[in-house]
Write a protein that holds these residues in place. Sequence first.
Motif, short mmCIF file in Angstrom:
data_model
loop_
_atom_site.label_atom_id
_atom_site.label_comp_id
_atom_site.label_asym_id
_atom_site.label_seq_id
_atom_site.Cartn_x
_atom_site.Cartn_y
_atom_site.Cartn_z
N GLU A 103 -6.85 0.00 14.80
CA GLU A 103 -5.76 -0.57 14.02
C GLU A 103 -6.10 -2.05 13.77
OE1 GLU A 103 -3.52 1.20 12.76
OE2 GLU A 103 -3.44 3.01 14.01
N ARG A 137 -7.59 11.11 4.40
CA ARG A 137 -7.26 10.81 5.78
C ARG A 137 -7.26 12.07 6.63
NH1 ARG A 137 -2.79 7.05 3.29
NH2 ARG A 137 -3.74 8.06 1.47
N ASN A 141 -1.29 9.67 11.06
CA ASN A 141 -1.10 8.29 11.52
C ASN A 141 -2.01 7.30 10.79
OD1 ASN A 141 -3.18 9.78 13.13
ND2 ASN A 141 -3.64 7.69 13.82
N GLN A 142 -3.05 7.78 10.14
CA GLN A 142 -4.03 6.89 9.52
C GLN A 142 -3.48 6.28 8.24
OE1 GLN A 142 -7.34 9.67 9.37
NE2 GLN A 142 -8.23 8.77 11.20
N ARG A 143 -3.78 4.99 8.04
CA ARG A 143 -3.25 4.25 6.89
C ARG A 143 -4.38 3.82 5.96
NH1 ARG A 143 -0.15 -0.79 8.43
NH2 ARG A 143 -1.87 -1.05 9.91
N ILE A 145 -5.21 0.94 3.40
CA ILE A 145 -4.71 -0.41 3.17
C ILE A 145 -5.62 -1.13 2.17
CG2 ILE A 145 -4.08 -2.61 4.22
CD1 ILE A 145 -3.93 -1.08 6.91
N VAL A 159 -2.29 5.45 -1.88
CA VAL A 159 -1.78 5.12 -0.55
C VAL A 159 -0.84 6.21 -0.03
CG1 VAL A 159 -0.29 3.52 0.72
CG2 VAL A 159 -2.12 2.63 -0.72
N GLU A 160 0.02 6.73 -0.89
CA GLU A 160 0.96 7.77 -0.49
C GLU A 160 0.70 9.09 -1.21
OE1 GLU A 160 2.98 7.40 1.93
OE2 GLU A 160 2.70 5.24 2.22
#
Length: 209
Positions: A103, A137, A141-143, A145, A159-160
């Motif tokens: 993170e 992903r 939990n992975q983002r 960015i 992103v989403e």
Amino acid sequence: MLRTSRVLHPITALGPGRRLGIWLQGCTLACKGCMSLDTWEPGAGTGVGLDHLRSLWQEAVRAGVDGLTVSGGEPLQQATALREFLASLSLEGRDVLLYTGYELGELDDEQLGVLDHVDAVITGRYVAGAQPGLIWRGSANQRLIPLTPLGEQRYRPFVELATGRAQVQVRVDDGLLWLVGVPPPGVLPKVERRLRDNGIVFEEAAWRP
């Protein structure tokens, strides 16, 4: 020098467009269920000079590549050399996507320095059973960015973004079969069984302990 597991081009399942993919060797995070167990051992893989990696990037640029994806292993465990490599590239509008199991709040100054040369980063350890649903992903939990204006332009729409199908690419290089991407949990053993039923047997598989 960077210790690498593999370098493949073009890849299409880890970021937008056609990309050069570099997998760095060595990872101490040891996420349960990781599909790339062969990238964990720091002493395995191949030590590759930065000049040679730059030449591979230039070849990919001449072939019309859209960007660079760096994965692993854990790329930020080779932060000093990786930062030097990325800082030396002529990108000319091409983006850099980095995968890390860390993170952002866990990174030290040297690791954060790598991100100065990255347009978008996917963060977080792989959590087995946490269904991803989101493109590129491996677990929920992975983002993703974006970090730069180019990153915002290219990656903000993703992103989403939910994906209804696995983003997986199959390649054969030097007699080895590579599955590139983030398949859902349980898919790889099914693939292995189906191939075995058709007479194709894996002597080794990266996702097997």
